[in-house]
Write a protein that holds these residues in place. Sequence first.
Motif, PDB file in Angstrom:
ATOM      1  N   TYR A 786      60.269 -12.525 -23.961  1.00 26.13           N
ATOM      2  CA  TYR A 786      59.844 -12.507 -22.566  1.00 26.13           C
ATOM      3  C   TYR A 786      60.352 -11.247 -21.877  1.00 26.13           C
ATOM      4  O   TYR A 786      59.658 -10.608 -21.106  1.00 26.13           O
ATOM      5  CB  TYR A 786      60.406 -13.762 -21.891  1.00 26.13           C
ATOM      6  CG  TYR A 786      59.998 -13.934 -20.457  1.00 26.13           C
ATOM      7  CD1 TYR A 786      58.665 -14.099 -20.113  1.00 26.13           C
ATOM      8  CD2 TYR A 786      60.951 -13.950 -19.443  1.00 26.13           C
ATOM      9  CE1 TYR A 786      58.287 -14.269 -18.800  1.00 26.13           C
ATOM     10  CE2 TYR A 786      60.584 -14.121 -18.118  1.00 26.13           C
ATOM     11  CZ  TYR A 786      59.254 -14.278 -17.808  1.00 26.13           C
ATOM     12  OH  TYR A 786      58.878 -14.448 -16.505  1.00 26.13           O
ATOM     13  N   LYS A 787      61.598 -10.881 -22.223  1.00 30.46           N
ATOM     14  CA  LYS A 787      62.192  -9.690 -21.613  1.00 30.46           C
ATOM     15  C   LYS A 787      61.435  -8.450 -22.061  1.00 30.46           C
ATOM     16  O   LYS A 787      61.146  -7.561 -21.274  1.00 30.46           O
ATOM     17  CB  LYS A 787      63.667  -9.599 -22.028  1.00 30.46           C
ATOM     18  CG  LYS A 787      64.466  -8.677 -21.156  1.00 30.46           C
ATOM     19  CD  LYS A 787      64.618  -9.274 -19.780  1.00 30.46           C
ATOM     20  CE  LYS A 787      65.345  -8.338 -18.840  1.00 30.46           C
ATOM     21  NZ  LYS A 787      65.383  -8.882 -17.480  1.00 30.46           N
ATOM     22  N   ILE A 788      61.102  -8.400 -23.355  1.00 29.53           N
ATOM     23  CA  ILE A 788      60.356  -7.249 -23.884  1.00 29.53           C
ATOM     24  C   ILE A 788      59.059  -7.107 -23.103  1.00 29.53           C
ATOM     25  O   ILE A 788      58.661  -6.029 -22.680  1.00 29.53           O
ATOM     26  CB  ILE A 788      60.041  -7.456 -25.391  1.00 29.53           C
ATOM     27  CG1 ILE A 788      61.331  -7.416 -26.194  1.00 29.53           C
ATOM     28  CG2 ILE A 788      59.059  -6.413 -25.893  1.00 29.53           C
ATOM     29  CD1 ILE A 788      61.152  -7.758 -27.658  1.00 29.53           C
ATOM     30  N   MET A 789      58.413  -8.263 -22.892  1.00 33.39           N
ATOM     31  CA  MET A 789      57.135  -8.250 -22.192  1.00 33.39           C
ATOM     32  C   MET A 789      57.326  -7.809 -20.752  1.00 33.39           C
ATOM     33  O   MET A 789      56.579  -6.993 -20.229  1.00 33.39           O
ATOM     34  CB  MET A 789      56.584  -9.660 -22.222  1.00 33.39           C
ATOM     35  CG  MET A 789      55.113  -9.737 -22.147  1.00 33.39           C
ATOM     36  SD  MET A 789      54.725 -11.467 -22.102  1.00 33.39           S
ATOM     37  CE  MET A 789      55.096 -11.826 -20.411  1.00 33.39           C
ATOM     38  N   GLN A 790      58.378  -8.358 -20.105  1.00 32.20           N
ATOM     39  CA  GLN A 790      58.631  -8.049 -18.696  1.00 32.20           C
ATOM     40  C   GLN A 790      58.900  -6.572 -18.492  1.00 32.20           C
ATOM     41  O   GLN A 790      58.325  -5.919 -17.650  1.00 32.20           O
ATOM     42  CB  GLN A 790      59.887  -8.798 -18.251  1.00 32.20           C
ATOM     43  CG  GLN A 790      59.613 -10.004 -17.446  1.00 32.20           C
ATOM     44  CD  GLN A 790      60.931 -10.564 -16.921  1.00 32.20           C
ATOM     45  OE1 GLN A 790      61.999 -10.183 -17.336  1.00 32.20           O
ATOM     46  NE2 GLN A 790      60.825 -11.462 -16.002  1.00 32.20           N
ATOM     47  N   VAL A 791      59.825  -6.062 -19.255  1.00 34.64           N
ATOM     48  CA  VAL A 791      60.233  -4.672 -19.062  1.00 34.64           C
ATOM     49  C   VAL A 791      59.138  -3.744 -19.552  1.00 34.64           C
ATOM     50  O   VAL A 791      59.109  -2.570 -19.215  1.00 34.64           O
ATOM     51  CB  VAL A 791      61.554  -4.431 -19.825  1.00 34.64           C
ATOM     52  CG1 VAL A 791      62.027  -3.011 -19.654  1.00 34.64           C
ATOM     53  CG2 VAL A 791      62.606  -5.399 -19.334  1.00 34.64           C
ATOM     54  N   GLY A 792      58.244  -4.287 -20.365  1.00 34.21           N
ATOM     55  CA  GLY A 792      57.161  -3.461 -20.882  1.00 34.21           C
ATOM     56  C   GLY A 792      57.709  -2.412 -21.825  1.00 34.21           C
ATOM     57  O   GLY A 792      57.396  -1.216 -21.722  1.00 34.21           O
ATOM     58  N   LEU A 793      58.583  -2.840 -22.755  1.00 29.85           N
ATOM     59  CA  LEU A 793      59.179  -1.870 -23.678  1.00 29.85           C
ATOM     60  C   LEU A 793      58.090  -1.131 -24.451  1.00 29.85           C
ATOM     61  O   LEU A 793      58.253   0.001 -24.844  1.00 29.85           O
ATOM     62  CB  LEU A 793      60.106  -2.592 -24.648  1.00 29.85           C
ATOM     63  CG  LEU A 793      61.467  -2.936 -24.076  1.00 29.85           C
ATOM     64  CD1 LEU A 793      62.277  -3.703 -25.092  1.00 29.85           C
ATOM     65  CD2 LEU A 793      62.213  -1.678 -23.672  1.00 29.85           C
ATOM     66  N   ALA A 794      57.003  -1.811 -24.708  1.00 30.72           N
ATOM     67  CA  ALA A 794      55.892  -1.123 -25.357  1.00 30.72           C
ATOM     68  C   ALA A 794      54.645  -1.472 -24.574  1.00 30.72           C
ATOM     69  O   ALA A 794      54.306  -2.636 -24.424  1.00 30.72           O
ATOM     70  CB  ALA A 794      55.770  -1.600 -26.784  1.00 30.72           C
ATOM     71  N   CYS A 795      53.991  -0.473 -24.057  1.00 31.81           N
ATOM     72  CA  CYS A 795      52.846  -0.755 -23.169  1.00 31.81           C
ATOM     73  C   CYS A 795      51.747  -1.486 -23.898  1.00 31.81           C
ATOM     74  O   CYS A 795      50.981  -2.239 -23.317  1.00 31.81           O
ATOM     75  CB  CYS A 795      52.288   0.534 -22.601  1.00 31.81           C
ATOM     76  SG  CYS A 795      53.517   1.357 -21.606  1.00 31.81           S
ATOM     77  N   ARG A 796      51.675  -1.252 -25.213  1.00 31.53           N
ATOM     78  CA  ARG A 796      50.574  -1.904 -25.921  1.00 31.53           C
ATOM     79  C   ARG A 796      50.876  -3.377 -26.148  1.00 31.53           C
ATOM     80  O   ARG A 796      50.015  -4.140 -26.515  1.00 31.53           O
ATOM     81  CB  ARG A 796      50.334  -1.242 -27.261  1.00 31.53           C
ATOM     82  CG  ARG A 796      51.560  -1.275 -28.139  1.00 31.53           C
ATOM     83  CD  ARG A 796      51.441  -0.324 -29.302  1.00 31.53           C
ATOM     84  NE  ARG A 796      52.723  -0.166 -29.940  1.00 31.53           N
ATOM     85  CZ  ARG A 796      53.352  -1.129 -30.584  1.00 31.53           C
ATOM     86  NH1 ARG A 796      52.815  -2.316 -30.687  1.00 31.53           N
ATOM     87  NH2 ARG A 796      54.519  -0.935 -31.141  1.00 31.53           N
ATOM     88  N   LEU A 797      52.114  -3.779 -25.982  1.00 31.66           N
ATOM     89  CA  LEU A 797      52.436  -5.193 -26.198  1.00 31.66           C
ATOM     90  C   LEU A 797      52.120  -5.972 -24.949  1.00 31.66           C
ATOM     91  O   LEU A 797      52.950  -6.119 -24.077  1.00 31.66           O
ATOM     92  CB  LEU A 797      53.908  -5.352 -26.536  1.00 31.66           C
ATOM     93  CG  LEU A 797      54.316  -4.812 -27.899  1.00 31.66           C
ATOM     94  CD1 LEU A 797      55.755  -5.175 -28.165  1.00 31.66           C
ATOM     95  CD2 LEU A 797      53.444  -5.393 -28.980  1.00 31.66           C
ATOM     96  N   LYS A 798      50.903  -6.431 -24.832  1.00 35.58           N
ATOM     97  CA  LYS A 798      50.533  -7.201 -23.644  1.00 35.58           C
ATOM     98  C   LYS A 798      50.061  -8.565 -24.093  1.00 35.58           C
ATOM     99  O   LYS A 798      49.343  -8.673 -25.067  1.00 35.58           O
ATOM    100  CB  LYS A 798      49.403  -6.497 -22.903  1.00 35.58           C
ATOM    101  CG  LYS A 798      49.819  -5.103 -22.455  1.00 35.58           C
ATOM    102  CD  LYS A 798      48.601  -4.336 -22.010  1.00 35.58           C
ATOM    103  CE  LYS A 798      48.939  -2.879 -21.807  1.00 35.58           C
ATOM    104  NZ  LYS A 798      47.734  -2.072 -21.690  1.00 35.58           N
ATOM    105  N   PRO A 799      50.438  -9.582 -23.351  1.00 29.30           N
ATOM    106  CA  PRO A 799      50.067 -10.923 -23.809  1.00 29.30           C
ATOM    107  C   PRO A 799      48.569 -11.149 -23.745  1.00 29.30           C
ATOM    108  O   PRO A 799      47.907 -10.660 -22.838  1.00 29.30           O
ATOM    109  CB  PRO A 799      50.797 -11.847 -22.840  1.00 29.30           C
ATOM    110  CG  PRO A 799      51.172 -11.003 -21.705  1.00 29.30           C
ATOM    111  CD  PRO A 799      51.195  -9.584 -22.125  1.00 29.30           C
TER     112      PRO A 799
END
Length: 1321
Positions: A786-799
């Motif tokens: 969830y944190k990875i998604m929130q911070v957007g560590l990788a822009c391509r990782l979108k739910p």
Amino acid sequence: MESEMLQSPLLGLGEEDESDLTDWNLPLAFMKKRHCEKIEGSKSLAQSWRMKDRMKTVSVALVLCLNVGVDPPDVVKTTPCARLECWIDPLSMGPQKALETIGANLQKQYENWQPRNYTQYIPLSIYDLQTWMGSPSIFVYDCSNAGLIVKSFKQFALQREQELEVAAINPNHPLAQMPLPPSMKNCIQLAACEANELLPMIPDLPADLFTSCLTTPIKIALRWFCMQKSVRLVPGVTLDLIEKIPGRLNDRRTPLGELNWIFTAITDTIAWNVLPRDLFQKLFRQDLLVASLFRNFLLAERIMRSYNCTPVSSPRLPPTYMHAMWQAWDLAVDICLSQLPTIIEEGTAFRHSPFFAEQLTAFQVWLTMGVENRNPPEQLPIVLQVLLSQVHRLRALDLLGRFLDLGPWAVSLALSVGIFPYVLKLLQSSARELRPLLVFIWAKILAVDSSCQADLVKDNGHKYFLSVLADPYMPAEHRTMTAFILAVIVNNYNTGQEACLQGNLIAICLEQLNDPHPLLRQWVAICLGRIWQNFDSARWCGVRDSAHEKLYSLLSDPIPEVRCAAVFALGTFVGNSAERTDHSTTIDHNVAMMLAQLINDGSPMVRKELVVALSHLVVQYESNFCTVALQFMEEEKNYPLPSPAAAEGGSLTPVRDGPCTPRLRSVSSYGNIRAVTTARNLNKSLQNLSLNEESGSSVAFSPGNLSTSSSASSTLGSPENEEYILSFETIDKMRRVSSYSSLNSLIGVSFNSVYTQIWRVLLHLAADPYPDVSDLAMKVLNSIAYKIMQVGLACRLKPQRLSNPGELVHATVNARPQRILDTSSLTQSAPASPTNKGMHIHQVGGSPPTTSTSSSSLTNDVTKQPVSRDIPSVRPANVGNMGVQYTPHSHQFPRTRKMFDKGPEQTTDDADDTVGHKSFISATVQTGFCDWSAKYFAQPVMKIPEEHDLESQIRKEREWRFLRNARVRKQAQKIIQKGISRLDDQIFLNRNPGVPSVVKFHPFTPCIAVADKDSICFWDWEKGEKLDYFHNGNPRYTRITAMEYLNGQDCSLLLTATDDGAIRVWKNFADLEKNPEMVTAWQGLSDMLPTTRGLARRVSIYLDRSKQGGAGMVVDWEQETGLLMTSGDVRIIRIWDTDREMKVQDIPTGADSCVTSLSCDSHRSLIVAGLGDGSIRVFDRRMALSECRVMTYREHTAWVVKAYLQKHPEGNIMSVSVNGDVRFFDPRMPESMKVLQIVKGLTALDIHPQANLFACGSMNQFTAIYNGNGELINNIKYYDGFMGQRVGAISCLAFHPHWPHLAVGSNDYYISVYSVEKRIR
């Protein structure tokens, strides 16, 4: 129920029940408190004993109407008449002098009077009086018809309230501008008599009798006593004599002081027993003067009623003048007065009253003789008074402790009586003999009301307990209670932590970490964990004392609760949020790696605490874990792993067809069942896993693929919503990928960092067989995702959002076990809203499932539409309607879709709800372990446990069960002794819901457990009824390969073992009133070899086992020692001690082949293992690992179906291979003693432990039964009835441990039981 041996009742057993004694002496497995109750604290009772606000009466106004010499015109006085006012005769001096003397005396009696001038008598209005006095006030009316004043007072108070209400509505009202007068509701009134009564005029009594009772109670009580007829029984006592009683009221050692003390105790006791609790608190505990007045008012009621006057009070009290305790007062006065003549005339010594000793005896009688449900003891307030006396203090504290031990209700009662200030003050005492009693009492109080921690620290009470804990001469149980008390003082209370840190608590605790008393070790560890919880100074103090290293030894403690406490302490040690230095990071890493060793601890309680401890680490080093998580996610996508689901899609997977398709009935692991996710939730979620993984084939519906969608299902949302970004399947695949060593080189140097290791541990725990553990680990893993998604560590990782709920049916593993009941055939449909009714099995016709090459979801014809941003989060009307056409979502993505891809036209505004991440993790990831441990002190510890109470229900039930067991053994023995010529009478036949893979008779009830791949069915073989059917909860790529009944002689549990090495233990199965419940579960074998995960093993049930590897997991259970031997597709035999819930030994088999059969005999410490390569290996557990293999027989040339060690001192080994050669070995000899040849192609074999029989099942569709000489007794090829239908290939069989019954399961779903001919039975 503890596992200690219970004493056998030798009375009442006939000689036939000799074998009962063995039952009484057998230890019970998994029946301790931690298995039988939910691990959570007790519901805290609302405590009402604390006064909201203590009060103090600050001033007294005395209003007297003393027109000395002039009697009131409306009262005709008698002659002679009562004259004394404040014990002074007003006519014995001048009117003015009398006025001042009486006033001065009354002032002395009330003690706190503000001087006022005497004015002429002016008629006084009650309304004015109310206005002057305000509220709260006390009014005492000592005059005739005083009840009238009470009534008027209430009327005026009501009038005042109404006027205020009018003024509040109308701003022009004259009262509206005035300051608000206080409400009169809190005023107290005491009146001498009712509205229609006159005061008594008896000449021997004072005129102000009511005032005398209220202000000089002892004097008037003695005077009144002397005026009763009964005083004639006390010779020599006169009214003049009682004026001469020696002593002072406030000196309890003198006669007058002792009487005053007894009077206080008795009136307090009467009030406590008669008044409602809240009224008692208000009148007798809130204000000292009010309490004193009301105690004396009880006396006034008694005396004045004897002269036909009824004193009135507001608030009104129930009548108390007839209470039995007044007789105790009369006796005490009698004993005191009878000594007076000799004391005064001859100067003899005063004998103290036996009153308090007798009342303590009465209290003791109540404690020892009474039943549980009864009225509270009358003497409780007296026990309180006795604490003031050094003579009785020790006994009073002992009895008080025994009373508090009755349970939380007793503690609440004692606190409401007002015990708290007394026991707090006693902590200032230095008397050593009081220490154990005070420690016990305080442990009881704090277990019920932990808010007392503040009072203790304020009064320096913690110092008392620190000195007790540091005292090596204190018994361990008292130091345990002290450790508990200190653990409460420092719990979430910074002032307490500071104070105890100053008091050297950490060093004192560390000295006792290795005490032989387990409960003390447990509480010392919890105490340490709490003192440095979010308190950095304490943590550094711990670091200086090497506290973490000293705690490591407890991680291998034999008691699970102690291990758990140590994990808790180490978890809070690394969980501090202060700034990290290199030094502290190194320490955190060391602690983390020590904790990681508990990954396969046998106790779920310990593993739950482990997840929480690691979650603290995850919060501290969040960014490092985010990096590791991303690497794992990448790797999971790029590493092809054969899908277990795809492997099962072949035609060998049995499909439950037609009317047999069962429906699930829910099962609880303590009620925590994963509910089916609602379509609405699924709709706002993302699909993060292509369900067919990398195999290119879709998953078909089959019983094996059944999985209950869960809180761990692949749905997304902020973690509070119990919806997960990482599905169980993804995590499970990550875990399996990461266990291949080739992976290390792919990811690079950082792969073996501490963070990587801990991430792997969490992945492993997310696949834990115990649902609570896996749920917690899922939460931690998902918090990082969830944190990875929130911070957007990788822009391509979108739910990515998911629109077809149907595809999620499979996206779970380790699903909650579910009960199954027969129902009509079900069609594919979206999962229903969450219910606790469990979940339907999806079922496809009668044909084998087909594989489809589509890369979308389950089937080609159900397609999906892309979800656009404007779909509301509420459930759209079309969800769940499978007829609506969707376009496949996955068609718009490349095949190697990343885990968090969103739909094409979506933006990342999901990340704006940045919840405080740390608070999320700490709030949701926790166990109730410490609160549950504290419950021990709130519950009775002195009471005999129910199972030891010879008259208890539990005990009677056990006696009944043991008598039944003796009867079964005896009757079965009789039949076997007659000799068995045939064993083919079919006494039971039924179609099982799944293909039977393991079958097990209950040793004493007519119940048989039949396991298929992932569920267990229970049948009553006498009545032919199905009793129960529920899911074992194993992942869909695993199967049940072994079962054992634990505690079969008593409260039975069922142990199941699956071929991934997981062990689960169940209770309440086949119980009409309760749902099956998981008692415990753990990873019995960790490294089951991955080669056996292929398709090959799945066919082993149907084909000759010699042609492929894979024994799954095999176990042997020994009730006498509580040891469980486990092995299978591994190179070791692992021995578990179920009492300690830990691994005791790993014995290397020394072979390259799997273990197919285990048999042990603890009396000789021998273990016999049959292996897939045909060897039989004998191990002696007592010897060193390098020498413990004492014998290897290599006479079989093929897979050993069964190796059996007879359980008696001379017992031999019997073994059979797939090729049908039966061999008998003496463990002391290097070669077999005897060889028999029976049919080939065996799939199953069992040996009867009592009768000289063995039975084997063949893939050629028959069962053969032989006697011990290898002579065929009979074959079974056809079912009875059913037009003699041919039996299927035999998948499993088992003998009953006592009866000559044989159960046979075959791959045509049927389960049958055969026995000897009816005439013999």
